[in-house]
Enzyme design. Sequence first.
Site, PDB file in Angstrom:
ATOM      1  N   CYS A 150      10.337 -21.013 -24.440  1.00 21.34           N
ATOM      2  CA  CYS A 150      11.484 -20.524 -25.208  1.00 21.34           C
ATOM      3  C   CYS A 150      11.406 -19.006 -25.381  1.00 21.34           C
ATOM      4  O   CYS A 150      10.624 -18.511 -26.201  1.00 21.34           O
ATOM      5  CB  CYS A 150      11.520 -21.202 -26.576  1.00 21.34           C
ATOM      6  N   CYS A 153      12.475 -17.758 -28.868  1.00 26.03           N
ATOM      7  CA  CYS A 153      11.469 -17.944 -29.925  1.00 26.03           C
ATOM      8  C   CYS A 153      10.327 -16.933 -29.791  1.00 26.03           C
ATOM      9  O   CYS A 153       9.837 -16.407 -30.780  1.00 26.03           O
ATOM     10  CB  CYS A 153      10.854 -19.340 -29.862  1.00 26.03           C
ATOM     11  N   ASP A 154       9.888 -16.691 -28.572  1.00 25.30           N
ATOM     12  CA  ASP A 154       8.616 -15.980 -28.380  1.00 25.30           C
ATOM     13  C   ASP A 154       8.731 -14.609 -27.719  1.00 25.30           C
ATOM     14  O   ASP A 154       7.734 -13.885 -27.635  1.00 25.30           O
ATOM     15  CB  ASP A 154       7.670 -16.846 -27.520  1.00 25.30           C
TER      16      ASP A 154
END
Length: 333
Positions: A150, A153-154
């Site tokens: 992701c 997200c990261d």
Amino acid sequence: MDLNLSNFSAGTASNLVSEHVKVLILGAGPAGLSAALYAARAELAPVVLTGTAIGGQASLTHTIENYPGFPSGVGGSELGDLFQKQAENFGARLEYDSATEVDLSRRPFSVKTYSKEYLAETLIIATGASPNHLNVPGEKELTGRGVSYCATCDGWFFKDKKVVVVGGGDSALEEGLFLTRFASEVTIIHRRDTLRAGPILQRRATDNKKIKFLWDSVVTSINGEKAVETVTIKNVKTQEEYEVPTDGVFIFIGHKPNTELFRGQLALDERGYIISDMSMHTNIPGVFVAGEVSDPIYRQVVTSAGMGAAAAIAATRFLEANEDTTPEETVNA
Ligand code: NAP
């Protein structure tokens, strides 16, 4: 979002409180929440078991540019919030709980969670899909320490660092482009020499100076002690193997449907997708399906939302047609 209900073991509690509902929806992505909106507007007081997160995989996307009605794009999590609010405004109830066990052998269908048993006159399954893994050495050990599925997200953790992206589809290119906001260099590793992604994303990726491509190449291992340090690459044409230093490995190689909970009870295809007809009926009358759990082809927010609406309409008609019947007498509406 990973709504992988298959990760959970079957519930064991024997004295679960039970609740009878007309429509139970499993999953709170675009499909589940659209089904909730339509079922709520049909005054069926639907209950949605959200699983581990709300908004579906779309909520992990930074910007969605192809959902109609948002000419400038819309944030993935913002769209999820809007879906939720709209469904709740009409009376849908979201329960932050996961199904652990289902019994579809009789109606009302039994769906157990960690805390409760639902007896559902109709069930709409919208449990989505989860990202595929490469299954190479180092992947599991270094997940969360440089390996990610992701970018939204990261990505932030890779400011001014080098990352590789595995895959050649829309997800790989879209997420790769997003990563150029942070990373100093993004190398897309694809097993062929032509991309699967659509032309707009291809053009944007090839025009982006931070993006490089490694063609005809696969990752055979991900290496590092405490965090990712290198990936081993194999050229599938020459068989040459070599290591490439990198700080992060983002993997976007397709998805698998979250259907383990239903295996042996519902008809699945050879890849595990739930088989349904155009009206979202499964092989069991009263059980409907929507979104990526039964769609290996389109996998768009707009198609999942449309399937959710169709499933709720089908469930509404089914309930009308079977108002005074026992399960044995049910008919497909
Ligand atoms: P996908 O289209 O199935 O692409 C998966 C990619 O991963 C392919 O390029 C495939 O290579 C590669 N791959 C598969 N297994 C691999 C392995 N073991 N090792 C190395 N590479 C592997 O999946 P996706 O990109 O997630 O897209 C799924 C669907 O969502 C598509 O319909 C896509 O259009 C849609 N989507 C749309 C958007 C958008 O419209 N903005 C964004 C994201 C996703 P091959 O090409 O050789 O098979």
